[in-house]
Every structure is written in structure tokens, then in C-alpha cells.
Design a protein around this motif. Structure first.
Motif, PDB file in Angstrom:
ATOM      1  N   SER A 219       0.822  -1.447   0.032  1.00  0.00           N
ATOM      2  CA  SER A 219       0.056  -0.077  -0.214  1.00  0.00           C
ATOM      3  C   SER A 219       0.948   1.402  -0.009  1.00  0.00           C
ATOM      4  O   SER A 219       0.569   2.131  -0.778  1.00  0.00           O
ATOM      5  CB  SER A 219      -0.843   0.075   1.149  1.00  0.00           C
ATOM      6  N   ILE A 220       1.874   1.226   0.671  1.00  0.00           N
ATOM      7  CA  ILE A 220       2.651   2.529   0.749  1.00  0.00           C
ATOM      8  C   ILE A 220       3.552   2.818  -0.576  1.00  0.00           C
ATOM      9  O   ILE A 220       3.340   3.992  -0.822  1.00  0.00           O
ATOM     10  CB  ILE A 220       3.700   2.491   2.072  1.00  0.00           C
ATOM     11  N   PRO A 221       4.196   2.156  -1.181  1.00  0.00           N
ATOM     12  CA  PRO A 221       4.856   2.467  -2.322  1.00  0.00           C
ATOM     13  C   PRO A 221       3.639   2.563  -3.280  1.00  0.00           C
ATOM     14  O   PRO A 221       4.036   3.477  -4.428  1.00  0.00           O
ATOM     15  CB  PRO A 221       5.468   1.052  -2.842  1.00  0.00           C
ATOM     16  N   LEU A 222       2.400   1.992  -3.419  1.00  0.00           N
ATOM     17  CA  LEU A 222       1.599   1.972  -4.533  1.00  0.00           C
ATOM     18  C   LEU A 222       0.975   3.663  -4.146  1.00  0.00           C
ATOM     19  O   LEU A 222       0.622   4.258  -5.216  1.00  0.00           O
ATOM     20  CB  LEU A 222       0.546   1.196  -4.474  1.00  0.00           C
ATOM     21  N   GLY A 223       0.721   3.910  -2.927  1.00  0.00           N
ATOM     22  CA  GLY A 223       0.020   5.131  -2.597  1.00  0.00           C
ATOM     23  C   GLY A 223       1.014   6.350  -2.713  1.00  0.00           C
ATOM     24  O   GLY A 223       0.546   7.264  -3.312  1.00  0.00           O
ATOM     25  N   ILE A 224       2.307   6.009  -2.775  1.00  0.00           N
ATOM     26  CA  ILE A 224       3.143   7.225  -2.999  1.00  0.00           C
ATOM     27  C   ILE A 224       3.305   7.318  -4.684  1.00  0.00           C
ATOM     28  O   ILE A 224       3.280   8.379  -5.133  1.00  0.00           O
ATOM     29  CB  ILE A 224       4.541   6.986  -2.665  1.00  0.00           C
ATOM     30  N   ALA A 225       3.342   6.079  -5.341  1.00  0.00           N
ATOM     31  CA  ALA A 225       3.198   6.187  -6.627  1.00  0.00           C
ATOM     32  C   ALA A 225       2.108   7.090  -7.509  1.00  0.00           C
ATOM     33  O   ALA A 225       2.372   7.697  -8.278  1.00  0.00           O
ATOM     34  CB  ALA A 225       3.507   4.799  -7.300  1.00  0.00           C
ATOM     35  N   LYS A 226       1.116   6.664  -6.649  1.00  0.00           N
ATOM     36  CA  LYS A 226      -0.238   7.412  -7.120  1.00  0.00           C
ATOM     37  C   LYS A 226      -0.283   8.895  -7.004  1.00  0.00           C
ATOM     38  O   LYS A 226      -0.649   9.512  -7.773  1.00  0.00           O
ATOM     39  CB  LYS A 226      -1.417   6.733  -6.521  1.00  0.00           C
ATOM     40  N   ALA A 227       0.324   9.324  -5.763  1.00  0.00           N
ATOM     41  CA  ALA A 227       0.358  10.475  -5.362  1.00  0.00           C
ATOM     42  C   ALA A 227       1.326  11.267  -6.547  1.00  0.00           C
ATOM     43  O   ALA A 227       0.975  12.565  -6.722  1.00  0.00           O
ATOM     44  CB  ALA A 227       0.966  10.829  -4.192  1.00  0.00           C
ATOM     45  N   THR A 228       2.434  10.616  -6.674  1.00  0.00           N
ATOM     46  CA  THR A 228       3.413  11.405  -7.705  1.00  0.00           C
ATOM     47  C   THR A 228       3.061  11.236  -8.963  1.00  0.00           C
ATOM     48  O   THR A 228       3.448  12.172  -9.894  1.00  0.00           O
ATOM     49  CB  THR A 228       4.878  10.790  -7.487  1.00  0.00           C
ATOM     50  N   ARG A 229       2.011  10.621  -9.396  1.00  0.00           N
ATOM     51  CA  ARG A 229       1.407  10.507 -10.557  1.00  0.00           C
ATOM     52  C   ARG A 229       0.001  10.758 -10.863  1.00  0.00           C
ATOM     53  O   ARG A 229      -0.760  10.150 -11.494  1.00  0.00           O
ATOM     54  CB  ARG A 229       1.685   9.006 -11.350  1.00  0.00           C
TER      55      ARG A 229
END
Length: 357
Positions: A142-152
């Protein structure tokens, strides 16, 4: 910090006491306790025998006297009440329970012929396995996916992953469990994973490596079902937390100074954004550890604390109910304290002592 930890540990005692007292009061008002259930079983069994014998005649079954419409002998009812400890008034029973729990003596199960602490220790590996690995994998995803979604944010990647997250949020974990069984556990297609249990029947005969592989082999499907059914909230929480920080002035200033995007993200944004994510760890862990794993335990025939607690509540096995309640409450309070202390690791600027002063 040590003084803060000591005070929080002391607060656990009145919190546990208050929760036990409140639930004890609620239990007293609940109909169909163990005494009533035993009387109903005896009357049902003996009443059926009486009717077969010819109606209102007096018969003796299992050493007790059933007297037709008059029911069981009052002496037998008093014996049943004494057997379950209900011959004492409620305040006295509460005081006895508190004294025993202070010594970590949870008593004996009413219906399982075993000590409650032994039952909890026996079921603990299943619940710890489900809760620990599911929470760990959920955070790692969840954390890497959430960060990736925030930056994209707003990109095709964000849109497609949001669609997958919405599906995962809308479908309960137990439905994913059934789907995984149908697809991968010999249901209708593949037979790659075992359907039941935490280990194989020949577990003791395997080597150390073989035992580890067998253990994780049995956990693949139940843990996957729990992760798919619970990662959506954490992913969106991470994304929104990072988006909120990315749009703040200090991030614009850091970019204006020429810092690289990764330096801005992980050197400045990460610590502030992760505070909200860490705050949700205790509830996520306890939720998966107990309530979230109940149906998963049933579907995959995993005899853990969730299933045992549910059966104890249905059967009014009060020693098991209060014993598991005590363990889960204590575990939740300790995990909450660990979550608070983790704040200082993520952001060393947080100082609980100075905040209180």
C-alpha cells in the motif's frame, strides 16, 4: 521518553479494568447464558424421553429427575449453577474474575474441558500468522503504491490502479477467498495450493527448509485474500496524505533550491506524510488479527483465535470470551503504544515529554 512509556503502561491497567467491567455488565443482561443452555439441553433431551415413555410420567435420565411439565429438579439446577459459578452474586463473580486475571489465570472453558490460557496459546499461531503477514504485506504494497499514485496523480497509472483499488474495496475478503479456492485450490481449475490447515500432516517429518516452505505454502491463499480485501483503504490514505504534503509551501521552496524530486519526496515529504499512515497501524493490525480473519479462518479451516472467540460467544462460554477479550485488548493497547513511539522514529522532532510540559 521513558517516563512517557511508563505512564502509558500504567494507563493500560485502568483501561483493561474498565473494558472488562463494561463487558461483564453487558453479559449479565444477555439472555441464554450457560446455565440456561444446559437446562434447555437437559429438558429437551429428557422431555423427549418422557414423551416417548408416555407423557407426564416421571423418568430419570443421566442421574437427574425430570418431572414432566414441572421441569428439572431445583437441586439439579442449583448444582448446574454451582458448576458454572453462577451460584454467587454478580459483584462477587466480577471480583473473583479480576483477582484471577491479575494473576493471568483465565479459568477453564465451560465446554472445551481445557484451560482458557492453553486454548489461547494453542490458537495463537494461526491468528499471529494471518495478522502479522497480512499487515506486513499490506503495508509493503500500500505505501509504495500510494506514493506512486500521489506522484503520478491524474495519470493513466493513477486511473487504472484506482479502478483496481475500488474493486478490492467493494468486494469482501471472504469472496476473494472463495474465488482463490475455485481458481487455485482444486475448486474448478488449478490445484496448486492446499485448501485447509496451517501445515501439512507430515509437517514434523520435513526438514527445516521444508517446514518453512510448507508453512508459507499454506498461507499464500488466506493471506492473499486478506491483503486484497484490506489494502485499498491504506493505499488511498497514503496517496491523500502525500498529496496534501506535496502541495505545501515547504515543498515548493525545496524544489526551488534545486533539490532532486527523490530528495524532496523522501527527505522532506515522507516523514510528514507517514505520520497519518502510522497512526492507522494499530487498528489495521488488530482488525486483521481478529475480526478480519474470522471468515478466512472458517473458509480455509484455520482454527485460530477469531473462530474460537466467535464460537465461544455463540455458546456463551464466558471464560473463553473474557480471556480472549483481555488478550486482544492488551495486545491492542500495546500495539497502539508502539505506534505512538514509532512517530519519533519517523519524525525525531516529536517529543511527547515536551508536548505535555
Amino acid at each position: 521518553m521513558l517516563a512517557y512509556i511508563f505512564r502509558r503502561l500504567l494507563l493500560i491497567i485502568p483501561t483493561l479494568l474498565g473494558i472488562l467491567i463494561i463487558n461483564f455488565i453487558i453479559i449479565q443482561a444477555a439472555p441464554g447464558g450457560p446455565v440456561e443452555q444446559m437446562i434447555a439441553k437437559l429438558e429437551g433431551f429428557e422431555g423427549a424421553t418422557s414423551r416417548i415413555a408416555g407423557g407426564g410420567a416421571e423418568v430419570s435420565v443421566a442421574g437427574s429427575n425430570y418431572r414432566g411439565a414441572q421441569g428439572l429438579d431445583p437441586a439439579l439446577i442449583k448444582e448446574i449453577e454451582q458448576m458454572y459459578g453462577f451460584d454467587k452474586p454478580a459483584p462477587e463473580r466480577l471480583w473473583i474474575m479480576i483477582k484471577n486475571y491479575a494473576r493471568l489465570d483465565f479459568g477453564d472453558s465451560f465446554f472445551r474441558d481445557a484451560k482458557v490460557i492453553d486454548l489461547i496459546i494453542e490458537k495463537m499461531p494461526v491468528s499471529i500468522s494471518l495478522g502479522l503477514w497480512s499487515t506486513l504485506i499490506m503495508y509493503l504494497v500500500s505505501i509504495p503504491l500510494g506514493i506512486a499514485k500521489a506522484t503520478r496523480h491524474g495519470s493513466h497509472f493513477d486511473v487504472w490502479t484506482s479502478s483496481a483499488i475500488i474493486i478490492g474495496y467493494a468486494i469482501p475478503a471472504f469472496l476473494f477467498a472463495i474465488l482463490l479456492i475455485v481458481l487455485f485450490a482444486g475448486g474448478s481449475y488449478l490445484d496448486w495450493f492446499p485448501l485447509r490447515g496451517l501445515t501439512s500432516n507430515n509437517f514434523d517429518e520435513l526438514s527445516t527448509t521444508g517446514k518453512l516452505l510448507d508453512y508459507f505454502w499454506h498461507l499464500v491463499l488466506p493471506v492473499t485474500a486478506l491483503v486484497i480485501g484490506n489494502f485499498a483503504t491504506m493505499t488511498l490514505l497514503t496517496k491523500n496524505s502525500f498529496l496534501d504534503e506535496i502541495n505545501k509551501q515547504y515543498v515548493v521552496t525545496a524544489k526551488a533550491k534545486g533539490l532532486s524530486p527523490n530528495r524532496v519526496l523522501y527527505g522532506h515529504v515522507f516523514r510528514n506524510a507517514m505520520l497519518l499512515v502510522i497512526a492507522g497501524f494499530p487498528s489495521a493490525f488488530i482488525g486483521i488479527f481478529f475480526t478480519g480473519s474470522l471468515l478466512i479462518e472458517v473458509i480455509f479451516s484455520l482454527d485460530g483465535l477469531g473462530l474460537m472467540s466467535f464460537e465461544a460467544a455463540i455458546n456463551r462460554d464466558y471464560p473463553v470470551v473474557f480471556g480472549t477479550l483481555f488478550i486482544f485488548t492488551l495486545l491492542g493497547l500495546v500495539v497502539k503504544l508502539i505506534g505512538d513511539l514509532t512517530y519519533t522514529l519517523v519524525d525525531p522532532r516529536i517529543d511527547f515529554d515536551s508536548r505535555e510540559h
